[in-house]
Motif scaffolding. Structure first.
Motif, PDB file in Angstrom:
ATOM      1  N   ALA A   1       0.826  -1.211   0.000  1.00 16.38           N
ATOM      2  CA  ALA A   1       0.000   0.000   0.000  1.00 16.38           C
ATOM      3  C   ALA A   1       0.859   1.259   0.000  1.00 16.38           C
ATOM      4  O   ALA A   1       0.513   2.261  -0.638  1.00 16.38           O
ATOM      5  CB  ALA A   1      -0.929  -0.012   1.220  1.00 16.38           C
ATOM      6  N   LEU A   2       1.991   1.219   0.706  1.00 14.91           N
ATOM      7  CA  LEU A   2       2.915   2.356   0.680  1.00 14.91           C
ATOM      8  C   LEU A   2       3.392   2.637  -0.739  1.00 14.91           C
ATOM      9  O   LEU A   2       3.524   3.792  -1.159  1.00 14.91           O
ATOM     10  CB  LEU A   2       4.124   2.063   1.577  1.00 14.91           C
ATOM     11  CG  LEU A   2       3.920   2.118   3.093  1.00 14.91           C
ATOM     12  CD1 LEU A   2       5.132   1.548   3.806  1.00 14.91           C
ATOM     13  CD2 LEU A   2       3.661   3.537   3.558  1.00 14.91           C
ATOM     14  N   MET A   3       3.643   1.576  -1.490  1.00 16.21           N
ATOM     15  CA  MET A   3       4.113   1.730  -2.871  1.00 16.21           C
ATOM     16  C   MET A   3       3.114   2.524  -3.708  1.00 16.21           C
ATOM     17  O   MET A   3       3.491   3.319  -4.572  1.00 16.21           O
ATOM     18  CB  MET A   3       4.349   0.341  -3.469  1.00 16.21           C
ATOM     19  CG  MET A   3       4.670   0.300  -4.954  1.00 16.21           C
ATOM     20  SD  MET A   3       3.181   0.236  -6.020  1.00 16.21           S
ATOM     21  CE  MET A   3       2.401  -1.262  -5.460  1.00 16.21           C
ATOM     22  N   GLN A   4       1.833   2.325  -3.445  1.00 13.07           N
ATOM     23  CA  GLN A   4       0.825   2.978  -4.269  1.00 13.07           C
ATOM     24  C   GLN A   4       0.769   4.484  -4.040  1.00 13.07           C
ATOM     25  O   GLN A   4       0.366   5.233  -4.923  1.00 13.07           O
ATOM     26  CB  GLN A   4      -0.538   2.337  -4.009  1.00 13.07           C
ATOM     27  CG  GLN A   4      -0.583   0.872  -4.436  1.00 13.07           C
ATOM     28  CD  GLN A   4      -1.945   0.243  -4.254  1.00 13.07           C
ATOM     29  OE1 GLN A   4      -2.821   0.794  -3.591  1.00 13.07           O
ATOM     30  NE2 GLN A   4      -2.148  -0.918  -4.829  1.00 13.07           N
ATOM     31  N   THR A   5       1.135   4.953  -2.844  1.00 16.58           N
ATOM     32  CA  THR A   5       1.121   6.397  -2.564  1.00 16.58           C
ATOM     33  C   THR A   5       2.508   7.025  -2.678  1.00 16.58           C
ATOM     34  O   THR A   5       2.682   8.205  -2.388  1.00 16.58           O
ATOM     35  CB  THR A   5       0.569   6.658  -1.147  1.00 16.58           C
ATOM     36  OG1 THR A   5       1.376   5.955  -0.190  1.00 16.58           O
ATOM     37  CG2 THR A   5      -0.863   6.178  -1.028  1.00 16.58           C
ATOM     38  N   LEU A   6       3.472   6.225  -3.114  1.00 19.75           N
ATOM     39  CA  LEU A   6       4.864   6.664  -3.101  1.00 19.75           C
ATOM     40  C   LEU A   6       5.103   7.934  -3.912  1.00 19.75           C
ATOM     41  O   LEU A   6       5.853   8.816  -3.505  1.00 19.75           O
ATOM     42  CB  LEU A   6       5.740   5.527  -3.644  1.00 19.75           C
ATOM     43  CG  LEU A   6       7.231   5.588  -3.371  1.00 19.75           C
ATOM     44  CD1 LEU A   6       7.509   5.474  -1.879  1.00 19.75           C
ATOM     45  CD2 LEU A   6       7.935   4.450  -4.115  1.00 19.75           C
ATOM     46  N   VAL A   7       4.481   8.032  -5.087  1.00 19.95           N
ATOM     47  CA  VAL A   7       4.791   9.137  -5.990  1.00 19.95           C
ATOM     48  C   VAL A   7       3.843  10.328  -5.818  1.00 19.95           C
ATOM     49  O   VAL A   7       4.003  11.330  -6.513  1.00 19.95           O
ATOM     50  CB  VAL A   7       4.755   8.666  -7.454  1.00 19.95           C
ATOM     51  CG1 VAL A   7       5.813   7.612  -7.706  1.00 19.95           C
ATOM     52  CG2 VAL A   7       3.380   8.149  -7.834  1.00 19.95           C
ATOM     53  N   VAL A   8       2.886  10.229  -4.898  1.00 23.64           N
ATOM     54  CA  VAL A   8       1.922  11.328  -4.747  1.00 23.64           C
ATOM     55  C   VAL A   8       2.612  12.658  -4.458  1.00 23.64           C
ATOM     56  O   VAL A   8       2.278  13.684  -5.070  1.00 23.64           O
ATOM     57  CB  VAL A   8       0.882  10.984  -3.659  1.00 23.64           C
ATOM     58  CG1 VAL A   8       0.022  12.202  -3.337  1.00 23.64           C
ATOM     59  CG2 VAL A   8       0.010   9.820  -4.113  1.00 23.64           C
ATOM     60  N   PRO A   9       3.608  12.730  -3.549  1.00 22.61           N
ATOM     61  CA  PRO A   9       4.268  14.024  -3.316  1.00 22.61           C
ATOM     62  C   PRO A   9       5.007  14.552  -4.543  1.00 22.61           C
ATOM     63  O   PRO A   9       5.295  15.754  -4.632  1.00 22.61           O
ATOM     64  CB  PRO A   9       5.258  13.719  -2.175  1.00 22.61           C
ATOM     65  CG  PRO A   9       4.740  12.486  -1.528  1.00 22.61           C
ATOM     66  CD  PRO A   9       4.109  11.696  -2.625  1.00 22.61           C
ATOM     67  N   LEU A  10       5.345  13.670  -5.489  1.00 31.36           N
ATOM     68  CA  LEU A  10       6.118  14.085  -6.656  1.00 31.36           C
ATOM     69  C   LEU A  10       5.258  14.511  -7.839  1.00 31.36           C
ATOM     70  O   LEU A  10       5.796  15.015  -8.835  1.00 31.36           O
ATOM     71  CB  LEU A  10       7.026  12.930  -7.115  1.00 31.36           C
ATOM     72  CG  LEU A  10       8.085  12.429  -6.135  1.00 31.36           C
ATOM     73  CD1 LEU A  10       8.836  11.258  -6.743  1.00 31.36           C
ATOM     74  CD2 LEU A  10       9.041  13.542  -5.755  1.00 31.36           C
ATOM     75  N   LEU A  11       3.953  14.285  -7.781  1.00 31.89           N
ATOM     76  CA  LEU A  11       3.110  14.485  -8.959  1.00 31.89           C
ATOM     77  C   LEU A  11       3.274  15.860  -9.602  1.00 31.89           C
ATOM     78  O   LEU A  11       3.420  15.958 -10.826  1.00 31.89           O
ATOM     79  CB  LEU A  11       1.638  14.237  -8.594  1.00 31.89           C
ATOM     80  CG  LEU A  11       1.248  12.764  -8.391  1.00 31.89           C
ATOM     81  CD1 LEU A  11      -0.217  12.650  -7.990  1.00 31.89           C
ATOM     82  CD2 LEU A  11       1.527  11.949  -9.644  1.00 31.89           C
ATOM     83  N   PRO A  12       3.268  16.968  -8.826  1.00 29.75           N
ATOM     84  CA  PRO A  12       3.424  18.272  -9.489  1.00 29.75           C
ATOM     85  C   PRO A  12       4.789  18.455 -10.153  1.00 29.75           C
ATOM     86  O   PRO A  12       4.924  19.238 -11.095  1.00 29.75           O
ATOM     87  CB  PRO A  12       3.227  19.286  -8.341  1.00 29.75           C
ATOM     88  CG  PRO A  12       2.536  18.521  -7.259  1.00 29.75           C
ATOM     89  CD  PRO A  12       3.043  17.122  -7.386  1.00 29.75           C
ATOM     90  N   GLU A  13       5.808  17.741  -9.657  1.00 32.19           N
ATOM     91  CA  GLU A  13       7.169  17.929 -10.154  1.00 32.19           C
ATOM     92  C   GLU A  13       7.589  16.897 -11.190  1.00 32.19           C
ATOM     93  O   GLU A  13       8.671  17.025 -11.784  1.00 32.19           O
ATOM     94  CB  GLU A  13       8.147  17.882  -8.976  1.00 32.19           C
ATOM     95  CG  GLU A  13       7.854  18.897  -7.881  1.00 32.19           C
ATOM     96  CD  GLU A  13       8.768  18.703  -6.686  1.00 32.19           C
ATOM     97  OE1 GLU A  13       9.858  18.131  -6.860  1.00 32.19           O
ATOM     98  OE2 GLU A  13       8.383  19.106  -5.577  1.00 32.19           O
ATOM     99  N   LEU A  14       6.778  15.859 -11.419  1.00 34.13           N
ATOM    100  CA  LEU A  14       7.193  14.784 -12.316  1.00 34.13           C
ATOM    101  C   LEU A  14       7.531  15.254 -13.733  1.00 34.13           C
ATOM    102  O   LEU A  14       8.497  14.760 -14.327  1.00 34.13           O
ATOM    103  CB  LEU A  14       6.099  13.706 -12.368  1.00 34.13           C
ATOM    104  CG  LEU A  14       6.120  12.673 -11.233  1.00 34.13           C
ATOM    105  CD1 LEU A  14       4.986  11.666 -11.418  1.00 34.13           C
ATOM    106  CD2 LEU A  14       7.459  11.958 -11.155  1.00 34.13           C
ATOM    107  N   PRO A  15       6.759  16.192 -14.331  1.00 38.37           N
ATOM    108  CA  PRO A  15       7.139  16.624 -15.687  1.00 38.37           C
ATOM    109  C   PRO A  15       8.571  17.148 -15.758  1.00 38.37           C
ATOM    110  O   PRO A  15       9.307  16.838 -16.702  1.00 38.37           O
ATOM    111  CB  PRO A  15       6.114  17.714 -16.005  1.00 38.37           C
ATOM    112  CG  PRO A  15       4.911  17.330 -15.190  1.00 38.37           C
ATOM    113  CD  PRO A  15       5.466  16.785 -13.917  1.00 38.37           C
ATOM    114  N   GLY A  16       8.996  17.938 -14.764  1.00 31.51           N
ATOM    115  CA  GLY A  16      10.359  18.447 -14.764  1.00 31.51           C
ATOM    116  C   GLY A  16      11.382  17.375 -14.431  1.00 31.51           C
ATOM    117  O   GLY A  16      12.464  17.334 -15.014  1.00 31.51           O
TER     118      GLY A  16
END
Length: 497
Positions: A39-54
């Protein structure tokens, strides 16, 4: 000396003579830890979502595949790993699933490009079957008096890990290189594999059969078409040819797949068992419950992080927003044993109904209590309490209606239904918040009315689940020396009791 578990002379669960078995408490703790890691894996990238394009040097539309790939892979892997677990050993397949998590995490940790990241996230999604496999191992290995509370904790681990993972991921992302998120995920995966390897015994319950390759392909194609249309319809346009074509293809493929499964001698999913009222209605209610769970994760973090100048935003950082949602995970952990006691006394249907009623109350409170951080914490905790009660009841309902040799596949299908609910929630809530906006410094932001409509829709989904659960056949309860025991309906003559 063995009982027949599936009409083939396979030993019944927990009764292998002469073999030392680890303490049931250790088995429960390890399996719950593995579920929380997934379950931790599924929320892992949530903090990065706004920055992922860069970070990945790609467009926002392309980087959304980092989420979509995990969703699609998990949907395909869950029923397949469940069936493989029933056939070849649940512990063996659980270790394989955790191995996919580790490999996928390492792929993501060593890349800053889009395509390898999407591949790594898809491999991580292959671990989604860990939770239903863990529940099935518990049924095979634990004594009856421990089974209810253990299944409740394992089933709730999806929500627990999601709630605890958000602040942890935000903390790591804020104070370290973003690749550290995936190194951490890989490390936790290795730890879970080691614990399972040394402390969880292999279940003796097997279903000797051939694997239904055409059924697996058909279900995978149908699910990919359906979930791809749901998750990407907002980007492509709900009336676009691509979205409508995928939905039409999903209907055609899944109908054809169902006809094939009814005719094959060793189906991937036994649709006749799935059509039993207790299983069918539980799975439908699971879709609504998954919808309700994910709506909270979409709405509350945004409310907490929007600027205070909007008049309704609370102006908190991602880390603080995650910490505000963490108590809901702790509530889920604390409440899951209560669900087991309610199920033992009144039946799991009652636990499911109470849980969905509490979720509906939580979203009802959310219509009014969003003006301070403590109010958001209260709303999240009430919803988390209801989700824990409901999620803990679902595997008990499923396993009370399926043969012992099909528990992993049946639980995998139930987990898939929840995933369809979360995917639908993401699409519906996303559309609501995208179309009900206000302007802040020239940029569109979700409006307070949009958040309230999203809460109302989630509340409606919880009420729908409550209504559906009311029609699940009741299980009678009889008094026993140690409290209560459920008396299921007699199994048909051609099925193991």
């Amino acid at each position: 000396m063995s009982d027949s578990a599936s009409g083939t002379g396979i030993p019944a669960a927990g009764h292998t003579a002469g073999v030392h078995r680890p303490a049931s408490g250790a088995v429960v703790a390890v399996l719950a830890f593995a579920g929380i890691v997934v379950a931790l894996m599924q929320t892992l990238v949530v903090p990065l979502l706004p920055e992922l394009p860069g970070l990945l040097h790609a467009s926002a539309s392309d980087t959304s595949w980092v989420i979509t790939a995990t969703l699609l892979a998990g949907a395909v892997a869950t029923p397949v790993t469940g069936r493989l677990g029933d056939m070849y050993g649940k512990r063996r397949v659980l270790l394989l699933s955790l191995g996919l998590l580790v490999v996928g995490s390492l792929v993501c940790a060593f890349t800053s490009s889009l395509v390898p990241m999407v591949v790594g996230r898809a491999l991580q999604g292959g671990a989604t079957g860990v939770i239903p496999l863990g529940i099935s191992i518990m049924r095979d290995e634990l004594p009856a008096e421990r089974l209810g509370s253990a299944m409740a904790l394992m089933s709730s681990s999806l929500g627990i890990g999601g709630a605890l993972g958000l602040p942890s991921a935000a903390l790591i992302a804020q104070h370290a290189d973003w690749h550290a998120l995936f190194y951490t995920s890989a490390g936790l995966g290795v730890a879970a594999m080691a614990l399972v390897l040394f402390l969880v015994p292999e279940s003796p319950v097997r279903t000797p059969s051939r694997f239904d390759v055409p059924g697996a392909i058909g279900l995978s194609v149908g699910l990919v078409c359906l979930l791809l249309a749901i998750s990407k319809g907002g980007d492509w346009g709900w009336a676009s040819g691509t979205t409508l074509g995928l939905l039409a293809a999903a209907v055609v493929v899944l109908v054809g797949w169902g006809m094939f499964e009814l005719r094959t001698s060793a189906p991937l999913v036994d649709l006749r068992t799935t059509a039993r009222p207790q299983v069918l209605l539980t799975n439908i209610a699971s879709v609504m419950a998954g919808f309700s769970l994910f709506a909270m994760s979409l709405v509350l973090p945004q409310l907490l992080q929007l600027p205070e100048e909007t008049g309704y935003g609370l102006g908190r950082s991602m880390l603080v927003a995650g910490l505000c949602l963490a108590p809901s995970g702790l509530v889920m952990m604390a409440v899951s044993p209560l669900s087991a006691r309610i199920s033992a006394a009144r039946g799991p249907r009652v636990s499911l109904m109470i849980g969905m009623a509490v979720v509906a109350v939580g979203y009802g409170l959310g219509l009014f209590l969003t003006h301070a951080v403590w109010q958001v914490v209260v709303v999240a905790s009430v919803i988390g309490c209801g989700i824990a009660l409901a999620y803990a009841a679902m595997p008990a309902l499923i396993m009370g209606a399926v043969p012992l040799a099909e528990t992993a596949a049946a639980n995998g299908l139930n987990t898939l239904m929840r995933s369809i609910g979360t995917s639908s929630s993401s699409a519906v809530v996303g559309v609501i918040l995208a179309h009900m906006t206000t302007t802040y410094h020239g940029a569109p932001l979700p409006s307070l009315s949009g958040f309230r409509v999203a809460f109302a829709v989630a509340c409606g989904a919880a009420v729908a689940a409550l209504f559906i659960a009311a029609f699940i056949p009741a299980r009678h309860v009889r008094a026993t020396g140690g409290g209560t025991a459920k008396v299921p309906a007699p199994a048909p003559a051609d099925e193991p009791v």
